[in-house]
Write a protein that holds these residues in place. Structure first.
Motif, PDB file in Angstrom:
ATOM      1  N   SER A  58     -30.851  13.435 -10.075  1.00 57.51           N
ATOM      2  CA  SER A  58     -30.534  13.909 -11.332  1.00 57.51           C
ATOM      3  C   SER A  58     -29.794  12.870 -12.251  1.00 57.51           C
ATOM      4  CB  SER A  58     -29.468  15.039 -11.563  1.00 57.51           C
ATOM      5  OG  SER A  58     -28.441  14.692 -10.866  1.00 57.51           O
ATOM      6  N   PRO A  59     -29.849  12.653 -13.576  1.00 56.09           N
ATOM      7  CA  PRO A  59     -29.140  11.755 -14.326  1.00 56.09           C
ATOM      8  C   PRO A  59     -27.763  11.519 -13.968  1.00 56.09           C
ATOM      9  CG  PRO A  59     -30.626  12.811 -15.740  1.00 56.09           C
ATOM     10  CD  PRO A  59     -30.526  13.649 -14.440  1.00 56.09           C
ATOM     11  N   GLU A  60     -27.046  12.588 -13.569  1.00 57.66           N
ATOM     12  CA  GLU A  60     -25.620  12.591 -13.550  1.00 57.66           C
ATOM     13  C   GLU A  60     -25.343  12.045 -11.933  1.00 57.66           C
ATOM     14  OE1 GLU A  60     -26.730  17.110 -13.155  1.00 57.66           O
ATOM     15  OE2 GLU A  60     -27.219  15.282 -14.507  1.00 57.66           O
ATOM     16  N   SER A  61     -26.247  12.426 -11.258  1.00 55.24           N
ATOM     17  CA  SER A  61     -25.859  11.751  -9.768  1.00 55.24           C
ATOM     18  C   SER A  61     -26.211  10.145  -9.834  1.00 55.24           C
ATOM     19  CB  SER A  61     -26.791  12.430  -8.776  1.00 55.24           C
ATOM     20  OG  SER A  61     -28.259  11.777  -8.713  1.00 55.24           O
ATOM     21  N   ARG A  62     -27.131   9.693 -10.666  1.00 56.80           N
ATOM     22  CA  ARG A  62     -27.631   8.160 -11.006  1.00 56.80           C
ATOM     23  C   ARG A  62     -26.387   7.678 -11.439  1.00 56.80           C
ATOM     24  NH1 ARG A  62     -32.622  10.222 -12.267  1.00 56.80           N
ATOM     25  NH2 ARG A  62     -32.449   9.890 -14.548  1.00 56.80           N
ATOM     26  N   ALA A  63     -25.736   8.178 -12.432  1.00 54.10           N
ATOM     27  CA  ALA A  63     -24.681   7.719 -13.105  1.00 54.10           C
ATOM     28  C   ALA A  63     -23.323   7.590 -12.075  1.00 54.10           C
ATOM     29  CB  ALA A  63     -24.111   8.570 -14.518  1.00 54.10           C
ATOM     30  N   ALA A  64     -23.387   8.696 -11.360  1.00 51.00           N
ATOM     31  CA  ALA A  64     -22.290   8.707 -10.157  1.00 51.00           C
ATOM     32  C   ALA A  64     -22.512   7.319  -9.154  1.00 51.00           C
ATOM     33  CB  ALA A  64     -22.318   9.927  -9.450  1.00 51.00           C
ATOM     34  N   ALA A  65     -23.727   6.987  -9.087  1.00 49.08           N
ATOM     35  CA  ALA A  65     -24.045   5.895  -7.941  1.00 49.08           C
ATOM     36  C   ALA A  65     -23.779   4.465  -8.709  1.00 49.08           C
ATOM     37  CB  ALA A  65     -25.603   6.313  -7.706  1.00 49.08           C
ATOM     38  N   GLU A  66     -23.868   4.782 -10.006  1.00 51.18           N
ATOM     39  CA  GLU A  66     -23.803   3.203 -10.400  1.00 51.18           C
ATOM     40  C   GLU A  66     -22.181   3.008 -10.627  1.00 51.18           C
ATOM     41  OE1 GLU A  66     -25.580   0.748 -11.593  1.00 51.18           O
ATOM     42  OE2 GLU A  66     -27.527   1.859 -11.371  1.00 51.18           O
ATOM     43  N   TRP A  67     -21.425   4.208 -10.869  1.00 56.97           N
ATOM     44  CA  TRP A  67     -20.196   4.074 -11.108  1.00 56.97           C
ATOM     45  C   TRP A  67     -19.451   3.979  -9.450  1.00 56.97           C
ATOM     46  CZ3 TRP A  67     -15.617   5.744  -8.677  1.00 56.97           C
ATOM     47  CH2 TRP A  67     -14.531   5.551  -9.351  1.00 56.97           C
ATOM     48  N   ALA A  68     -19.909   4.452  -8.417  1.00 56.46           N
ATOM     49  CA  ALA A  68     -19.686   4.261  -7.095  1.00 56.46           C
ATOM     50  C   ALA A  68     -19.891   2.897  -6.601  1.00 56.46           C
ATOM     51  CB  ALA A  68     -20.301   5.264  -6.084  1.00 56.46           C
ATOM     52  N   ALA A  69     -20.801   2.036  -7.134  1.00 53.18           N
ATOM     53  CA  ALA A  69     -21.385   0.791  -6.836  1.00 53.18           C
ATOM     54  C   ALA A  69     -20.302  -0.172  -7.289  1.00 53.18           C
ATOM     55  CB  ALA A  69     -22.712   0.516  -7.034  1.00 53.18           C
ATOM     56  N   ARG A  70     -19.837   0.201  -8.628  1.00 52.39           N
ATOM     57  CA  ARG A  70     -18.826  -0.498  -9.100  1.00 52.39           C
ATOM     58  C   ARG A  70     -17.460  -0.609  -8.499  1.00 52.39           C
ATOM     59  NH1 ARG A  70     -21.327   1.425 -13.728  1.00 52.39           N
ATOM     60  NH2 ARG A  70     -19.521   2.690 -14.412  1.00 52.39           N
ATOM     61  N   GLU A  71     -17.145   0.765  -7.808  1.00 51.00           N
ATOM     62  CA  GLU A  71     -16.069   0.891  -7.238  1.00 51.00           C
ATOM     63  C   GLU A  71     -15.911   0.241  -5.989  1.00 51.00           C
ATOM     64  OE1 GLU A  71     -12.121   2.731  -6.530  1.00 51.00           O
ATOM     65  OE2 GLU A  71     -13.235   2.479  -8.571  1.00 51.00           O
TER      66      GLU A  71
END
Length: 301
Positions: free
Chosen positions: A12-25
């Motif tokens: 989902s779009p929200e899980s893809r946004a979470a994946a990008e944030w998680a990669a930065r973290e």
């Protein structure tokens, strides 16, 4: 098992946004990123339907996590990205996977037309039953959203991070929640804004006339209590600018207001090991649904 940052992925779009944030973290923490895709088995009669055949199942269980991992490796070359597929109920599988992680990141739909989250039942259940810190990230969240505006007034990943906001209850402060917020501010090289909301004593509800001097004295006492809680943490993290905000009124509303200028909001959740009853306090519940920045929920005793 080595420590890592885990993100729940469903395409989902929200899980893809979470994946990008998680990669930065994960890059900030110097840890690998683990993508966890949970496939909930489909009942046999439905599994035989044309729309839920083998090709569709393969797409969701193999193609989406593989393509997401490949994209993250390209956009975040310094982050080691792993992927794992698990079968079972998402809330149970994610909570179990998070046991050995430093952080679990989940996506949450943004509320259409206004700021805030729409936290689904899986996200709420995972938050309520895992002792690993959980971060909720809205759909559409971007790296620039965490940063201050440049001279042209445009947020940019090249500018400084916005402050980290900590919602703090001075009556029941917990070291785990406070330490998490200070560490996140230190990783970002930004300020920590500690927000404390307090209410007038109950007898003010009986129509007694306002007493400005008493109100001012209560305000001074609350501000002093906040300063007292933070004093040892200021000494432990002298490099971090700490802004103390103590205001009369709803603690949740004050934290939500502060989230508009935050890179991350940190709140606590008291651990309750009973399988029944509420597990997320009212302030954290409100912040989860209405904050306009990613929200970290840290469990504590």
């Amino acid at each position: 098992m080595s420590r890592n940052v885990i993100v729940g992925l469903d395409g989902s779009p929200e899980s893809r946004a979470a994946a990008e944030w998680a990669a930065r973290e994960a890059k900030l923490r110097g840890l690998p990123l683990r993508l966890v895709h949970v496939w909930e088995p489909v009942p046999e009669p439905m599994a035989q339907a044309p729309l839920l055949g083998a090709e569709t199942q393969a797409h969701w269980s193999e193609r989406i996590p593989r393509e997401t991992a490949e994209g993250l490796r390209l956009r975040h070359p310094g982050v080691h990205v792993e992927m794992e597929q698990i079968s079972g109920r998402p809330m149970d599988a994610l909570a179990e996977a998070a046991k050995d992680a430093e952080l679990l990141v989940l996506g949450s739909r943004g509320l259409s037309g206004i700021g805030g989250f729409l936290v689904g039942s899986v996200g709420m259940a995972v938050i309520a039953h895992t002792e690993t810190p959980v971060v909720l990230v809205r759909a559409g969240e971007q790296a620039a959203d965490e940063h201050e505006a440049d001279p042209a007034g445009i947020p940019s990943a090249a500018t400084a991070y916005r402050p980290v906001v900590l919602g703090l209850d001075t009556g029941h402060p917990d070291d785990a929640v406070i330490a998490f917020a200070f560490e996140e501010a230190a990783r970002r090289g930004t300020a920590l804004r500690v927000v404390h909301g307090w209410n007038l004593p109950p007898y003010f509800a009986y129509g007694l006339p306002a007493d400005p001097e008493l109100n001012a004295e209560l305000g001074r006492q609350e501000a002093a209590a906040l300063a007292g809680v933070l004093r040892p943490w200021r000494q432990k993290y002298p490099e971090i600018e700490v802004v103390e905000v103590s205001r009369c009124g709803s603690p949740a509303n004050h934290v939500i207001d502060a989230s508009r200028e935050a890179s991350l909001v940190v709140v606590g959740r008291r651990t309750r090991r009973s399988p029944i009853g509420a597990h997320i306090g009212p302030v954290t519940h409100a912040v989860l649904h209405h904050a306009t920045a990613p929200v970290a929920v840290v469990a504590h005793d």
